[in-house]
Design an enzyme around this catalytic site. Structure first.
Site, PDB file in Angstrom:
ATOM      1  N   ASP A 181       0.247  -1.400  -0.158  1.00  0.00           N
ATOM      2  CA  ASP A 181       0.305  -0.436  -0.362  1.00  0.00           C
ATOM      3  C   ASP A 181       0.623   1.187  -0.147  1.00  0.00           C
ATOM      4  O   ASP A 181       2.285   0.927   0.035  1.00  0.00           O
ATOM      5  CB  ASP A 181      -1.066  -0.175   0.946  1.00  0.00           C
ATOM      6  CG  ASP A 181      -2.206   0.815   0.860  1.00  0.00           C
ATOM      7  OD1 ASP A 181      -1.974   1.692   0.592  1.00  0.00           O
ATOM      8  OD2 ASP A 181      -3.134   0.418   1.523  1.00  0.00           O
TER       9      ASP A 181
ATOM     10  N   GLU B  13     -11.190   6.710   3.750  1.00  0.00           N
ATOM     11  CA  GLU B  13      -9.721   6.160   4.659  1.00  0.00           C
ATOM     12  C   GLU B  13     -10.262   5.972   5.794  1.00  0.00           C
ATOM     13  O   GLU B  13     -11.161   6.195   6.544  1.00  0.00           O
ATOM     14  CB  GLU B  13      -8.324   6.189   4.101  1.00  0.00           C
ATOM     15  CG  GLU B  13      -8.093   5.059   2.550  1.00  0.00           C
ATOM     16  CD  GLU B  13      -7.340   5.715   2.138  1.00  0.00           C
ATOM     17  OE1 GLU B  13      -6.020   4.983   3.026  1.00  0.00           O
ATOM     18  OE2 GLU B  13      -6.961   5.820   1.164  1.00  0.00           O
TER      19      GLU B  13
END
Ligand code: BGC
Ligand code: BGC
Length: 663
Positions: free
Chosen positions: A335, A538
């Site tokens: 990520d 997020e």
């Protein structure tokens, strides 16, 4: 000038220093050449070149190419750079293997043609390298190609979870692949196959739901839709997938413990998971097993930790379980800057640990020169073996061949005709219809008649495609306002009703200006109130308080004043605490984040189609209950149970169950 390199890819490389000289000369870059002191490799390799032959099996091509590569080129393949950070010429200089757009990473002019030209420009730089290895461009097209302006925006996965229709999700995966390829991009960092346990998480809406079986079936359907080649597709010989999907984030994101995150003020996102291994396997692994069986060729590691150790450092989970046990033979991408988090003060150790744990490509995303130098040093020091590098590169190349990139580095531009095509819009509208969950419907206030004399519509969300679409739309955090083509809820209602119906809209729910023939305040037969969360993405969306805001409650009360009945539509990325406000409206509909095709909502409100959506998340009654989900609430009853359980959703004609008063 660099081009002559490519004539003899097998015999070219005589000595490293020559390579470095020419690289520097070609690129015109001021960057220090990185290939100064390497030993000559493949000096006299006169074997026939197989990797450029599409008639060879993929693994033969991979091995043939791999043996011709020098270390720097291999490290380049393992490097993914954010498009705003790559310097002109550096893709060639450093033989960079991948570029990505982060959330909102669009070209200055946000059109399919500009996207295509942008990716093509990077691709040309990649093809100017000695071995002409194409790069792979990635993007988060997580509910349609959300970064592209005027794309078809589908409901976020939470809505698709409520629809729970694998065929529909398969078709959405396919449609998304088409619009993405149309803009030059073959790789989607999607689907999220988190089994989300706590709806306070800011990524709840990116997940299909809280139950393993549902996530497994829909995640797999999405992957198959995106990757499967269909009749009539323009593909290269040997190409085995249409576009590349990325099941993510491996593993167990959505299961982190509240307040366990050490990223900024995030609470759940990038936090820690504490379940024992049997639960990790039973609850969170099945979506990956299924995805791998269905041909997954890329997996993104999670920012989260398991028992305190970052996933990016979990050799057991990444290598032993995913690669060896599950037989995953694609590559693992990190990520965003996530390798760095392993040891925040020790970049070198972070990189060494993560690569050795099994992460094959680093989403760097900014400082690629430091990453490349660090890798080089780690190999020189023997901290990362050449075998490990080869394994990573082998996996990455296998995917590039599977996508047909060597034969056709850029996708078929005629796919641009699919962007917001009638077919895609219909599909999105169907998805919206099927995603709607009817929570409450007293006195059968729904469905509405198209001949309803007076309908008021309130709330900014009724007239705002940004609110309707949520995060990961045009910008990482979403973008309030009407910046895309699409149908808002108010325009959908206007289009649905017959000419005799009167529809008035006020974002604050103030209808005092409307009077009847006698000059009295006009009373609507029904007021549709749209309550919308502000967009987020997020950990920015991690929220301790998921109740309605004061402004929303005020809007509800306001709307009641001049109306016989109220219908609430919730635009939301998660269930919210509405227990106390339920009596303020006769009907409540969870519409999630439906995207650009608001007509799907009118389709169901006016009964052209039935309500079929069922909750893929337990709907909490109180904050004290959180986190609550099917796994921890099975033996809970009465006021301890969720307000609405997993699988709940009314149909027209069904009587509303008793809603307990709990104090
Ligand atoms: C997101 C990117 C975004 C970036 C902004 C990342 O965490 O995933 O897409 O552009 O943050 O800082
Ligand atoms: C997110 C990923 C995303 C990546 C690239 C990260 O912050 O966690 O889901 O794919 O950024 O935008």
């Amino acid at each position: 000038m660099c081009k002559f390199f490519s004539f003899f890819p097998s015999t070219l490389l005589r000595a490293g220093f020559l390579f470095s000289l020419i690289l520097a000369a070609c690129s015109g870059s001021t960057a220090t050449p990185i290939v100064e002191d390497i030993a000559p490799i493949a000096t006299e390799d006169t074997s026939p070149v197989l990797y450029t032959d599409p008639g060879q099996p993929i693994d033969v091509r991979v091995e043939d190419l791999l043996k011709r590569m020098i270390l720097e080129e291999k490290i380049g393949q393992m490097t993914q750079v954010e498009k705003g950070s790559i310097k002109a010429g550096d893709i060639t200089t450093y033989a960079i293997g991948s570029i990505l757009s982060g959330g909102g990473g669009s070209p200055a002019k946000n059109t399919p043609q500009e996207w295509y030209a942008m990716v093509e420009g990077y691709q040309e730089e990649a093809l100017a390298t000695r071995l002409e290895i194409p790069l792979i461009y990635g993007v988060d097209a997580i509910h349609g190609h959300g970064n592209l302006q005027n794309a078809t925006i589908f409901p976020h996965n939470i809505g698709l979870g409520a629809a729970n229709n694998p065929e529909l999700v398969d078709a959405i995966g396919r449609a998304t692949a088409e619009e993405m390829l149309a803009s030059g991009i073959p790789w989607n960092f999607s689907p999220v196959i988190a089994v989300v346990q706590d709806v306070r998480w800011g990524r709840t809406y990116e997940g299909f739901g809280e139950e393993t079986a549902l996530v497994t079936s829909l995640g797999t359907a999405y992957l198959e839709g995106m990757q499967t080649i269909q009749e009539g597709d323009l593909v290269s010989e040997g190409q085995t997938i249409f576009a590349l999907a990325t099941p993510k984030h491996y593993i167990g994101d959505g299961a982190t413990i509240w307040d366990s995150s050490s990223t900024g003020d995030y609470k759940l996102d990038q936090g820690n998971i504490q379940v024992p291994e049997n639960i990790l396997r039973e609850r969170y692994l099945p979506p990956y097993i299924s995805a791998v069986d269905a041909g997954a060729l890329n997996v993104m590691a999670s920012f989260s930790s398991w028992k305190g150790l970052k996933m990016h450092a979990q050799e057991y989970l990444l290598n032993d379980v995913l690669k060896v046990e599950l037989g995953f033979n694609g590559f693992i991408v990190s990520d965003w800057q996530a390798m760095d988090q392993i040891y925040p003060d020790d970049y070198y150790a972070s990189i060494v640990t993560s690569v050795n744990a099994g992460v094959d490509m680093n989403m760097v995303p900014y400082d690629y020169v430091t990453f490349i130098e660090t890798m080089k040093k780690a190999v020189d020091n023997g901290d990362i073996s050449e075998e490990r590098i080869d394994e990573a590169v082998r996996r990455i190349l296998r995917v590039k061949f599977s996508l047909g990139l060597f034969e056709r580095p850029m996708p078929d531009p005629s796919l641009q005709a699919t962007i917001r095509s009638q077919e895609h819009l219909e599909l999105a509208r169907q998805a919206v219809r099927e995603s709607l969950v009817l929570l409450k419907n007293e006195k059968d206030v729904l469905p509405l008649s198209k001949e309803t004399p007076v309908i008021f519509v309130a709330g900014q969300g009724a007239n705002d495609l940004g609110l309707q679409s949520g995060g990961w739309t045009l910008e990482w955090q979403g973008k309030v306002g009407n910046h895309n083509e699409g149908t808002t809820i108010i325009s959908a209602i206007r289009a649905a009703v017959s000419e005799s119906a009167r529809v008035e809209y006020n974002s604050d729910g103030n209808f005092s200006e409307f009077t009847d023939d006698a000059g009295n305040p006009l009373v609507a037969d029904v007021t549709v109130v749209v309550l919308a969360e502000n967009p987020y993405a997020e950990g920015v969306g991690d929220a301790a308080d998921i109740s309605l805001t004061n402004a929303e409650v005020k809007l509800l009360n306001e709307a009641r004043k001049q109306s016989k009945a109220v219908v609430v539509i919730l635009l939301t990325g998660r269930p919210r605490i509405i227990t106390d406000e339920l009596p303020l409206a006769e009907a409540w509909v969870a519409a999630w984040l439906p995207g650009t095709e608001g007509s799907g909502i009118a389709d169901v409100l006016f009964n052209d189609f039935p309500f079929t959506g069922k909750l893929s998340y337990s709907w909490p009654r109180t904050h004290e209950q959180l986190p609550i989900n099917i796994y921890n609430s099975q033996d809970k009853t009465g006021c301890d149970a969720p307000l609405f359980p997993f699988g709940y959703g009314l149909e027209y004609g069904e009587s509303v169950p008793e809603i307990l008063e709990c104090k």
